[in-house]
Design a protein around this motif. Structure first.
Motif, mmCIF file in Angstrom:
data_model
loop_
_atom_site.group_PDB
_atom_site.id
_atom_site.type_symbol
_atom_site.label_atom_id
_atom_site.label_comp_id
_atom_site.label_asym_id
_atom_site.label_seq_id
_atom_site.Cartn_x
_atom_site.Cartn_y
_atom_site.Cartn_z
ATOM 1 N N THR A 1 0.871 -1.169 0.000
ATOM 2 C CA THR A 1 0.000 0.000 0.000
ATOM 3 C C THR A 1 0.905 1.216 0.000
ATOM 4 O OG1 THR A 1 -1.700 -1.172 1.254
ATOM 5 C CG2 THR A 1 -1.829 1.227 1.229
ATOM 6 N N THR B 1 -1.057 6.288 -2.872
ATOM 7 C CA THR B 1 -2.213 6.414 -3.761
ATOM 8 C C THR B 1 -2.854 5.093 -4.166
ATOM 9 O OG1 THR B 1 -0.801 6.414 -5.729
ATOM 10 C CG2 THR B 1 -1.336 8.563 -4.758
ATOM 11 N N MET B 2 -2.149 3.982 -4.048
ATOM 12 C CA MET B 2 -2.660 2.717 -4.574
ATOM 13 C C MET B 2 -2.481 1.584 -3.568
ATOM 14 S SD MET B 2 -3.657 3.632 -7.596
ATOM 15 C CE MET B 2 -3.862 2.227 -8.662
ATOM 16 N N HIS C 1 -1.872 -2.498 -3.845
ATOM 17 C CA HIS C 1 -1.411 -3.494 -4.807
ATOM 18 C C HIS C 1 -1.783 -4.889 -4.300
ATOM 19 C CE1 HIS C 1 1.618 -0.543 -6.535
ATOM 20 N NE2 HIS C 1 1.215 0.034 -5.423
ATOM 21 N N TYR D 1 -5.563 -0.895 -7.097
ATOM 22 C CA TYR D 1 -6.782 -0.116 -6.914
ATOM 23 C C TYR D 1 -6.431 1.179 -6.195
ATOM 24 C CZ TYR D 1 -9.308 -4.334 -8.117
ATOM 25 O OH TYR D 1 -9.785 -5.430 -8.782
ATOM 26 N N PRO D 2 -7.159 2.253 -6.495
ATOM 27 C CA PRO D 2 -6.926 3.503 -5.772
ATOM 28 C C PRO D 2 -7.142 3.295 -4.271
ATOM 29 C CG PRO D 2 -8.317 3.901 -7.684
ATOM 30 C CD PRO D 2 -8.191 2.411 -7.525
ATOM 31 N N ARG D 3 -6.203 3.782 -3.490
ATOM 32 C CA ARG D 3 -6.255 3.590 -2.043
ATOM 33 C C ARG D 3 -7.518 4.191 -1.435
ATOM 34 N NH1 ARG D 3 -1.480 4.901 2.352
ATOM 35 N NH2 ARG D 3 -2.703 4.251 4.159
ATOM 36 N N GLU D 4 -7.881 5.373 -1.875
ATOM 37 C CA GLU D 4 -9.066 6.033 -1.326
ATOM 38 C C GLU D 4 -10.318 5.186 -1.536
ATOM 39 O OE1 GLU D 4 -11.541 10.207 -1.830
ATOM 40 O OE2 GLU D 4 -9.453 10.147 -2.444
ATOM 41 N N ALA D 5 -10.471 4.619 -2.718
ATOM 42 C CA ALA D 5 -11.636 3.773 -3.003
ATOM 43 C C ALA D 5 -11.592 2.491 -2.173
ATOM 44 C CB ALA D 5 -11.694 3.443 -4.490
#
Length: 90
Positions: free
Chosen positions: A51, A54-55, A57, A71-75
């Protein structure tokens, strides 16, 4: 369910289950998505590899090959944030 959707759903609930180890419903839901991934999509060795700012993995094996999905970390963290912000679940 598409592979990418199942991975994302697993990721979100995995983050919840890690943060809330006493939450049996989160663990059961995580296991449900893992079952979909293994039985329907042939995924194995699934884990959050890294992590960053921003992403998130994910690494996993499929069809004898190692795969990486980001995936986007925020999502990814949104479900956990929503649960933590709702006093009903705390």
């Amino acid at each position: 369910m598409r592979l990418e959707d199942a991975l994302f759903n697993w990721l979100q609930i995995q983050l919840v289950a890690e943060d809330r180890p006493e939450d049996r419903a989160a663990a059961d839901t995580r296991d449900f998505f893992l079952e979909i991934l293994t039985e329907d999509h042939g995924v194995s060795n699934l884990l959050i590899h890294k992590t960053d700012d921003t992403m998130v993995h994910l690494k996993y094996d499929k069809d004898g090959r190692s795969k990486l999905q980001m995936y986007p970390r925020e999502a990814a963290e949104q479900l956990l944030a929503d649960i933590n912000e709702n006093p009903k679940y705390n």
